[in-house]
Design an enzyme around this catalytic site. Structure first.
Site, PDB file in Angstrom:
ATOM      1  N   ASP A  69      -5.345  74.151   2.146  1.00 15.17           N
ATOM      2  CA  ASP A  69      -5.704  72.747   2.290  1.00 15.17           C
ATOM      3  C   ASP A  69      -4.467  71.939   1.907  1.00 15.17           C
ATOM      4  OD1 ASP A  69      -7.289  70.403   2.293  1.00 15.17           O
ATOM      5  OD2 ASP A  69      -8.983  71.500   1.443  1.00 15.17           O
ATOM      6  N   HIS A 103     -17.583  70.701   0.582  1.00 15.90           N
ATOM      7  CA  HIS A 103     -17.516  70.248  -0.811  1.00 15.90           C
ATOM      8  C   HIS A 103     -17.734  68.746  -0.975  1.00 15.90           C
ATOM      9  CE1 HIS A 103     -13.673  69.327   0.885  1.00 15.90           C
ATOM     10  NE2 HIS A 103     -13.341  68.619  -0.175  1.00 15.90           N
ATOM     11  N   ASP A 104     -17.809  68.007   0.129  1.00 18.81           N
ATOM     12  CA  ASP A 104     -17.988  66.554   0.049  1.00 18.81           C
ATOM     13  C   ASP A 104     -19.414  66.099   0.356  1.00 18.81           C
ATOM     14  OD1 ASP A 104     -15.307  66.048  -0.501  1.00 18.81           O
ATOM     15  OD2 ASP A 104     -14.774  65.862   1.620  1.00 18.81           O
ATOM     16  N   GLU A 161      -9.109  67.424   9.109  1.00 16.56           N
ATOM     17  CA  GLU A 161     -10.338  66.775   8.647  1.00 16.56           C
ATOM     18  C   GLU A 161     -10.311  65.352   9.173  1.00 16.56           C
ATOM     19  OE1 GLU A 161     -12.848  65.116   4.938  1.00 16.56           O
ATOM     20  OE2 GLU A 161     -10.708  64.817   5.195  1.00 16.56           O
TER      21      GLU A 161
HETATM   22  O1  ISL Z   1     -17.211  62.285   0.926  1.00 17.62           O
HETATM   23  C1  ISL Z   1     -16.679  61.334   1.419  1.00 17.62           C
HETATM   24  C2  ISL Z   1     -16.696  60.012   0.798  1.00 17.62           C
HETATM   25  O2  ISL Z   1     -17.979  59.654   0.532  1.00 17.62           O
HETATM   26  C3  ISL Z   1     -15.875  61.448   2.607  1.00 17.62           C
HETATM   27  O3  ISL Z   1     -15.716  60.222   3.216  1.00 17.62           O
HETATM   28  C4  ISL Z   1     -14.519  62.011   2.178  1.00 17.62           C
HETATM   29  O4  ISL Z   1     -13.923  61.186   1.234  1.00 17.62           O
HETATM   30  C5  ISL Z   1     -13.595  62.079   3.348  1.00 17.62           C
HETATM   31  O5  ISL Z   1     -14.172  62.959   4.237  1.00 17.62           O
HETATM   32  C6  ISL Z   1     -12.220  62.578   2.930  1.00 17.62           C
HETATM   33  O6  ISL Z   1     -12.341  63.757   2.195  1.00 17.62           O
HETATM   34  C7  ISL Z   1     -11.192  64.465   1.850  1.00 17.62           C
HETATM   35  O7  ISL Z   1     -10.232  63.644   1.198  1.00 17.62           O
HETATM   36  C8  ISL Z   1     -10.594  63.106  -0.057  1.00 17.62           C
HETATM   37  C9  ISL Z   1     -11.177  64.155  -1.009  1.00 17.62           C
HETATM   38  O8  ISL Z   1     -11.770  63.510  -2.095  1.00 17.62           O
HETATM   39  C10 ISL Z   1     -12.204  65.019  -0.314  1.00 17.62           C
HETATM   40  O9  ISL Z   1     -12.671  66.002  -1.196  1.00 17.62           O
HETATM   41  C11 ISL Z   1     -11.555  65.591   0.897  1.00 17.62           C
HETATM   42  O10 ISL Z   1     -12.369  66.499   1.582  1.00 17.62           O
HETATM   43  C12 ISL Z   1      -9.348  62.525  -0.628  1.00 17.62           C
HETATM   44  O11 ISL Z   1      -8.316  63.470  -0.603  1.00 17.62           O
END
Ligand code: ISL
Length: 552
Positions: A102, A331-332, A258
């Protein structure tokens, strides 16, 4: 077999996401680590996984659990050392699997030395590594909001300027307009590729190019702001192309972007086979369902019709020209059996039904750790038991708007990211067998009954159901490359579709409800080859899923 569609190893394989902090702790400090992952490689291989996506393990102050990187060339000591990483990579390769890292290039940590130098003056060599602006009328440069609540600008009194942070204020956005930043990014990617990794998951890649007028937005809904203001900026493809030309295309790897803000209308710009950019994207349209104007803690109703429409839209948008990943959690977002299934009386049944869905759509399946065990959301009673910075930032914001603690907690129970971040439930021992010490986040109390040991001891488990599905997808390339068409459009509760090519034909029947259904379809020329119900009648029981294959 359709001639038009390109065949690629990364279309045929299955990805498994590891969130290292929560996977397996080998030291007893309560934090999952690389040696813990190594101890589980045989388990992952047994499951039938091809590609491991490792969430960030770099040096980081952990404001956002590693998505705030302070050294891209080193491993965080809580996860281990570079020697541990090399051992992991070898262990993955020895087992015939691949590893993708990642990478977070939209922003770094504010504790990265680039930022520490950048903030010291307005004219140092690192100033333009980040996005600094003068305030306007005593406030921030514009009205942009951060993904994690509040303004996207933070004032720094050393130079009396604001810096941009689309995520937390400890995650300043990098300035890709600066060729030195681009060079740093290329050097980092080359460093990891030269170690022999098999690709990258690129965090929030559509956000790297900013709209340089930094105009106020009059959009209300946060997801619209992401799509039209933060994402898909004017130079995003120039930057991705350049990275591909100079670095990525010289290696046999895969990349998955992503994609917050990438829509069906812009998807092919990133993954069109003729573009030479990314192998695939994680679009988030179905993940953002249920998010209201203020985001996930401002929930609005949604259901399967919307989910199905999104699958349809993306299939139509990609055609044979591009590729996506198919996933229902990470994970989000909440655990998929809790969000799209029924995590109480039909937990096993619905987890298996959802597994069929993921493995039979067109796209590379991605399974999030613990999904193979049917792990569920968690409901902590106290906000202090949550660890996620997003949850805590919004907690403050919503309380100040007059939302009660209990109301906010119920929103966290539904959409909070920690739902997916509790320790993997390895067995029914203390702390779910995750750690001999106190875990960094409390294990889901249901670990006494839901755990890997139980799954491994039971050939009918969700784990083995996934394994069988992955074996099937490996044998039946029609399930990878074949056409896809929805057969059942009207039913609220059923999802019926067909996969086929010149050689084979499959029907997939899914009941995504707590009800029994009779479904009439002439399948006399097909055999039932896989199901999550051992009784086969004309009636689809709740959460039943079936795969039929044509008798050739
Ligand atoms: O879970 C979200 C916010 O409520 C999503 O919008 C998420 O922030 C977005 O998909 C981006 O995620 C990625 O970048 C973020 C990190 O916190 C997340 O874990 C990652 O998957 C910032 O780096």
């Amino acid at each position: 077999m359709s001639q038009a569609i390109q065949r690629k190893w990364w279309k045929e394989e299955v990805i498994y996401q590891i969130y290292p902090r929560s996977y397996k702790d080998s030291t007893g400090d309560g934090i999952g680590d690389i040696q813990g992952i190594i101890s589980k490689l045989d388990y992952i291989k047994e499951l039938g996984i091809d590609i491991i996506w490792l969430s960030p393990v770099y040096q980081s102050p952990n404001d956002d659990n590693g998505y705030d990187i302070s050294d891209y060339y080193d491993i965080h000591p809580e996860f281990g050392t570079m020697a541990d990483f090399d051992q992991l990579l070898n262990g993955v390769h020895d087992r015939g699997m691949r590893l993708i890292m990642d990478v977070v290039f939209n922003h770094s940590s504010d504790e990265h030395e680039w930022f520490e130098k950048s903030k010291q003056s307005t004219d140092n060599d690192y100033r333009d590594y980040y996005i600094w602006k003068k305030g306007v009328n005593g406030g921030p440069p514009n009205n942009w909001r951060s993904f994690f609540g509040g303004s996207a600008w933070e004032y720094d009194n050393t130079t009396d300027e604001y810096f941009l942070h689309l995520f937390t204020k400890k995650q300043p956005d990098l300035n890709w307009e600066n060729p030195k930043v681009v060079k740093e990014v290329h050097d980092i990617t080359r460093f990891w590729l030269d170690k022999g990794i098999d690709g990258f998951r690129m965090d929030v890649i559509p956000l790297i190019s900013k709209r340089l007028d930094f105009a106020d937005t009059d959009l209300e809904a946060f997801n619209d702001i992401v799509t039209h203001v933060y994402s898909n900026g004017p130079k995003v493809h120039e930057y991705i192309n350049d990275m591909c030309e100079k670095v990525l295309k010289h290696y046999d790897i895969m990349t998955v972007g992503e994609g917050p803000g990438i829509t069906k209308d812009t998807g092919l710009d990133y993954v069109g086979h003729d573009r030479g950019e990314l192998s695939m994207i994680f679009h988030l349209d179905h993940m953002f369902l249920g998010h209201g104007p203020l985001g996930k803690f401002d929930p609005v109703p949604y259901g399967w019709p919307e989910v199905k429409q999104i699958f349809q839209d993306w299939y139509d948008a990609m055609g044979d020209s591009g590729w996506i990943s198919i996933f229902l959690d990470n994970h989000d977002f909440p655990r998929m059996v809790s969000r799209f299934g029924n995590d109480t009386i039909y937990r096993e049944q619905s987890a298996k039904m959802l597994a069929i869905l993921i493995m039979t759509m067109r796209g590379t399946p991605c399974i999030y750790q613990g999904t193979e065990l049917g792990m569920t959301n968690v409901q902590f009673d106290n906000i202090s038991d949550y660890r996620d910075v997003e949850t805590h930032n919004y907690h403050k914001e919503f309380i100040s708007r007059g939302v009660s603690d209990a109301d906010f907690l119920s929103r966290v129970h539904e959409h909070g990211r920690d739902n997916a971040r509790t320790p993997i439930q390895w067995n029914s021992d203390i702390n779910a067998g995750f750690s001999a010490g106190k875990p960094w986040i409390i294990a889901n109390p249901n670990y006494k009954t839901i755990h890997a040991q139980e799954c491994l001891d039971n050939k009918d488990s969700i784990f083995y159901f996934y394994k069988n599905l992955m074996d099937l997808r490996k044998q039946e390339k029609t399930l990878v490359y074949g056409e896809w068409q929805v057969i059942e459009q009207e039913s609220q509760d059923l999802y019926v579709y067909r996969r086929w090519d010149d050689c084979d034909s499959f029907y997939i029947l899914l009941n995504h409800s707590d009800h029994h259904h009779i479904y009439n379809l002439d399948l006399s020329e097909h055999n039932l080859i896989l199901s999550n119900n051992s009784e086969h009648t004309d009636i689809l029981i709740p959460w039943e899923g079936r795969i039929y294959k044509r008798i050739n």
